[in-house]
Enzyme design. Sequence first.
Site, mmCIF file in Angstrom:
data_model
loop_
_atom_site.group_PDB
_atom_site.id
_atom_site.type_symbol
_atom_site.label_atom_id
_atom_site.label_comp_id
_atom_site.label_asym_id
_atom_site.label_seq_id
_atom_site.Cartn_x
_atom_site.Cartn_y
_atom_site.Cartn_z
ATOM 1 N N ASP A 33 15.754 17.762 54.875
ATOM 2 C CA ASP A 33 17.097 18.303 55.125
ATOM 3 C C ASP A 33 17.491 19.174 53.952
ATOM 4 O O ASP A 33 17.137 18.886 52.815
ATOM 5 C CB ASP A 33 18.125 17.190 55.333
ATOM 6 C CG ASP A 33 19.310 17.679 56.159
ATOM 7 O OD1 ASP A 33 19.372 17.355 57.361
ATOM 8 O OD2 ASP A 33 20.155 18.421 55.612
ATOM 9 N N LYS A 38 22.495 14.266 51.455
ATOM 10 C CA LYS A 38 21.986 13.447 52.552
ATOM 11 C C LYS A 38 20.635 12.829 52.156
ATOM 12 O O LYS A 38 20.397 11.647 52.363
ATOM 13 C CB LYS A 38 21.830 14.348 53.790
ATOM 14 C CG LYS A 38 21.730 13.597 55.079
ATOM 15 C CD LYS A 38 21.751 14.529 56.275
ATOM 16 C CE LYS A 38 23.092 14.578 56.932
ATOM 17 N NZ LYS A 38 23.094 15.205 58.255
ATOM 18 N N PHE A 155 16.843 14.067 74.711
ATOM 19 C CA PHE A 155 17.859 13.617 75.672
ATOM 20 C C PHE A 155 18.641 12.395 75.186
ATOM 21 O O PHE A 155 19.353 11.778 75.964
ATOM 22 C CB PHE A 155 17.189 13.291 77.018
ATOM 23 C CG PHE A 155 16.472 14.461 77.621
ATOM 24 C CD1 PHE A 155 17.180 15.441 78.321
ATOM 25 C CD2 PHE A 155 15.102 14.619 77.478
ATOM 26 C CE1 PHE A 155 16.529 16.540 78.872
ATOM 27 C CE2 PHE A 155 14.443 15.709 78.025
ATOM 28 C CZ PHE A 155 15.157 16.676 78.725
ATOM 29 N N GLU A 158 24.101 9.654 71.784
ATOM 30 C CA GLU A 158 24.604 9.050 70.550
ATOM 31 C C GLU A 158 25.192 7.688 70.893
ATOM 32 O O GLU A 158 25.773 7.500 71.952
ATOM 33 C CB GLU A 158 25.665 9.945 69.919
ATOM 34 C CG GLU A 158 25.040 11.091 69.169
ATOM 35 C CD GLU A 158 26.064 12.009 68.525
ATOM 36 O OE1 GLU A 158 27.173 11.578 68.210
ATOM 37 O OE2 GLU A 158 25.725 13.193 68.353
ATOM 38 N N LYS A 207 16.749 20.936 79.749
ATOM 39 C CA LYS A 207 17.782 20.334 78.904
ATOM 40 C C LYS A 207 19.180 20.835 79.281
ATOM 41 O O LYS A 207 20.106 20.051 79.481
ATOM 42 C CB LYS A 207 17.477 20.635 77.427
ATOM 43 C CG LYS A 207 18.540 20.190 76.463
ATOM 44 C CD LYS A 207 18.705 18.680 76.403
ATOM 45 C CE LYS A 207 19.912 18.316 75.547
ATOM 46 N NZ LYS A 207 20.173 16.887 75.502
ATOM 47 N N GLY A 256 38.309 9.682 83.054
ATOM 48 C CA GLY A 256 38.842 9.373 81.724
ATOM 49 C C GLY A 256 39.491 10.608 81.120
ATOM 50 O O GLY A 256 40.103 11.410 81.825
ATOM 51 N N CYS A 263 27.560 17.906 72.179
ATOM 52 C CA CYS A 263 26.563 18.454 73.114
ATOM 53 C C CYS A 263 27.146 19.031 74.399
ATOM 54 O O CYS A 263 26.975 20.216 74.668
ATOM 55 C CB CYS A 263 25.531 17.379 73.446
ATOM 56 S SG CYS A 263 24.491 16.975 72.037
ATOM 57 N N LYS A 266 29.293 22.346 74.335
ATOM 58 C CA LYS A 266 28.551 23.525 73.868
ATOM 59 C C LYS A 266 27.387 23.855 74.796
ATOM 60 O O LYS A 266 27.113 25.029 75.056
ATOM 61 C CB LYS A 266 28.102 23.343 72.415
ATOM 62 C CG LYS A 266 26.712 22.793 72.219
ATOM 63 C CD LYS A 266 26.261 22.907 70.788
ATOM 64 C CE LYS A 266 25.134 21.945 70.497
ATOM 65 N NZ LYS A 266 23.855 22.228 71.118
HETATM 66 N N1 LIG Z 1 23.567 14.690 68.668
HETATM 67 C C1 LIG Z 1 23.062 14.493 69.884
HETATM 68 O O1 LIG Z 1 23.430 13.559 70.590
HETATM 69 C C2 LIG Z 1 22.008 15.413 70.420
HETATM 70 C C3 LIG Z 1 21.258 15.014 71.532
HETATM 71 C C4 LIG Z 1 20.265 15.865 72.012
HETATM 72 C C5 LIG Z 1 20.065 17.092 71.418
HETATM 73 N N2 LIG Z 1 20.840 17.466 70.347
HETATM 74 C C6 LIG Z 1 20.575 18.769 69.732
HETATM 75 O O2 LIG Z 1 19.798 18.564 68.557
HETATM 76 C C7 LIG Z 1 20.140 19.539 67.549
HETATM 77 C C8 LIG Z 1 20.579 18.822 66.295
HETATM 78 O O3 LIG Z 1 21.757 18.089 66.574
HETATM 79 P P1 LIG Z 1 22.293 16.945 65.617
HETATM 80 O O4 LIG Z 1 23.430 16.294 66.336
HETATM 81 O O5 LIG Z 1 21.160 16.118 65.142
HETATM 82 O O6 LIG Z 1 22.849 17.836 64.408
HETATM 83 P P2 LIG Z 1 23.305 17.328 62.948
HETATM 84 O O7 LIG Z 1 24.308 18.313 62.500
HETATM 85 O O8 LIG Z 1 23.642 15.875 62.999
HETATM 86 O O9 LIG Z 1 21.972 17.463 62.061
HETATM 87 C C9 LIG Z 1 21.360 18.666 61.759
HETATM 88 C C10 LIG Z 1 20.817 18.596 60.332
HETATM 89 O O10 LIG Z 1 20.068 19.793 60.085
HETATM 90 C C11 LIG Z 1 20.231 20.106 58.723
HETATM 91 N N3 LIG Z 1 19.817 21.492 58.509
HETATM 92 C C12 LIG Z 1 20.429 22.636 58.884
HETATM 93 N N4 LIG Z 1 19.698 23.714 58.523
HETATM 94 C C13 LIG Z 1 18.581 23.235 57.916
HETATM 95 C C14 LIG Z 1 17.457 23.840 57.314
HETATM 96 N N5 LIG Z 1 17.318 25.161 57.286
HETATM 97 N N6 LIG Z 1 16.514 23.041 56.775
HETATM 98 C C15 LIG Z 1 16.652 21.689 56.779
HETATM 99 N N7 LIG Z 1 17.710 21.065 57.349
HETATM 100 C C16 LIG Z 1 18.656 21.821 57.910
HETATM 101 C C17 LIG Z 1 21.685 19.827 58.463
HETATM 102 O O11 LIG Z 1 21.951 19.662 57.070
HETATM 103 C C18 LIG Z 1 21.879 18.544 59.257
HETATM 104 O O12 LIG Z 1 21.672 17.390 58.458
HETATM 105 C C19 LIG Z 1 21.208 20.423 68.193
HETATM 106 O O13 LIG Z 1 20.578 21.513 68.792
HETATM 107 C C20 LIG Z 1 21.793 19.526 69.261
HETATM 108 O O14 LIG Z 1 22.369 20.262 70.326
HETATM 109 C C21 LIG Z 1 21.791 16.651 69.835
#
Ligand SMILES: NC(=O)c1ccc[n+]([C@@H]2O[C@H](COP(=O)([O-])OP(=O)(O)OC[C@H]3O[C@@H](n4cnc5c(N)ncnc54)[C@H](O)[C@@H]3O)[C@@H](O)[C@H]2O)c1
Length: 437
Positions: A33, A38, A155, A158, A207, A256, A263, A266
């Site tokens: 990261d 973090k 998929f 959270e 997706k 609700g 997600c 967006k």
């Molecule tokens: N959160 C969910 O429930 C969920 C479920 C399925 C898919 N997604 C998708 O997964 C992707 C990530 O979502 P998330 O919720 O985990 O995001 P998040 O913001 O929790 O985590 C992303 C991480 O990437 C890091 N980051 C950004 N640029 C970086 C780089 N250049 N090098 C290294 N680290 C970097 C950030 O510091 C952050 O810690 C998104 O596209 C989201 O739509 C999310």
Amino acid sequence: MKNARITIIGTGYVGLVSGTCFAEVGHQVLCVDKDPHKIETLRNGGIPIYEPGLEEMVRRNVAAGRLQFTDSTAEGVENSDIIFIAVPTPPQPDGSVDLSFIEGVAREIASHLTGYRIIVDKSTVPVKTAEKVAETIRRYCKARVEFDVVSNPEFLREGFAVEDLMKPDRIVIGVGSQRPVTAMREVYEPFQAPIIVTDTNSAELIKHAANSFLALKISYANALSVICEAAGANVQEVTRGMGLDARIGTRFLQAGLGFGGSCFPKDLSAFIQISTELGYDFRLLKEVQRINAEQMDRFIKRITDTLWVLKAKRIGVLGLAFKQNTDDVRTSPAIEVCQRLVREGAMLRVHDPQAMDKARTLLPEGPQVTYLLSQDEVPEGCDALVIATEWPQFAKLDLARTRASMNTPIVIDGRNLFDPAEMERLGFIYKSIGRGS
Ligand SMILES: NC(=O)c1ccc[n+]([C@@H]2O[C@H](COP(=O)([O-])OP(=O)(O)OC[C@H]3O[C@@H](n4cnc5c(N)ncnc54)[C@H](O)[C@@H]3O)[C@@H](O)[C@H]2O)c1
């Protein structure tokens, strides 16, 4: 590739949980990261997010030497067979996706690539992104190396992320050539889930199509709630009666406050935008968005209709996270309710079991907002209590104490946690969603 060397770039909700679950089944995982705090937290045994079951799984795999953390992408690229990209893909004001994080990572990978790697996009991205990632890596890579870009959408839900990753319904692997297929199958083999191999464009569309359909189900239930209120029917009974039909299913069919989180809103906007670019006006999904926005407006109107003037009214709010079992407050309907009540001059007493730290940035503590450590303290002296997140412990609120401690016993329930007849019997003025009143 049974015990693959896996690098995950982006250690957030998706990256940290995926990396930990890959380690759990025996792979050697390095989570990268760019946020050094973090990485430091993780290296010191802390967990930057709340997900049930995650903390002990991280500890176990770190102790076993299968899970490590770094802020160096170079180290991650060097020590890997497969590189997963799990960085954010946030929305832009016009609804399209900001792909600069993905593009940035593609360039970083390119600058460190010295031998064949499988580069897997796990972030949620618009169709054709894998092709762009491959083109970017080819353009920015100085060495002449081979690589494959794979689309492998995630998929997970959270709040249930560990469970979803350990026992997925399916794994989607989108490829541009057959070369990475065997390795990808082997990486996922321990999870014993159906694996669907497609082209990259189809995988990316799966997706967006899946999330948009789930959002559609929620909006359908919310539209039904409006009809039920007008007809004096009960939306919970209607959706249960529908959902027990195996072709429909009860999940995501609850009325609700509408959907939120990082997600659905967006991904829906992005899918509408992409469809437009591809020449199709996805009016069905625009309606899904409209119903969702109206559901929030209707809820706020219900509060104002009940309390008349909100200025200086003391309102308790249970829930800040966008749903139960998470500390995530990104695009949380509960936060929107709070912000709108604050704008109307209300004085809030708020509580969430996990999301209070993260909520403070969006809803600062101050003269109008008091954060409370216990849910039982929230109703004290309030003119109304609002239920904004469906945490199961809120349903166990001590109702007799709540009734006695409130200024006026009004409960406005955006999550249908209580039984209307029981609430009336206990002396509450109780308003919920799509259940007659
Ligand atoms: N959160 C969910 O429930 C969920 C479920 C399925 C898919 N997604 C998708 O997964 C992707 C990530 O979502 P998330 O919720 O985990 O995001 P998040 O913001 O929790 O985590 C992303 C991480 O990437 C890091 N980051 C950004 N640029 C970086 C780089 N250049 N090098 C290294 N680290 C970097 C950030 O510091 C952050 O810690 C998104 O596209 C989201 O739509 C999310």
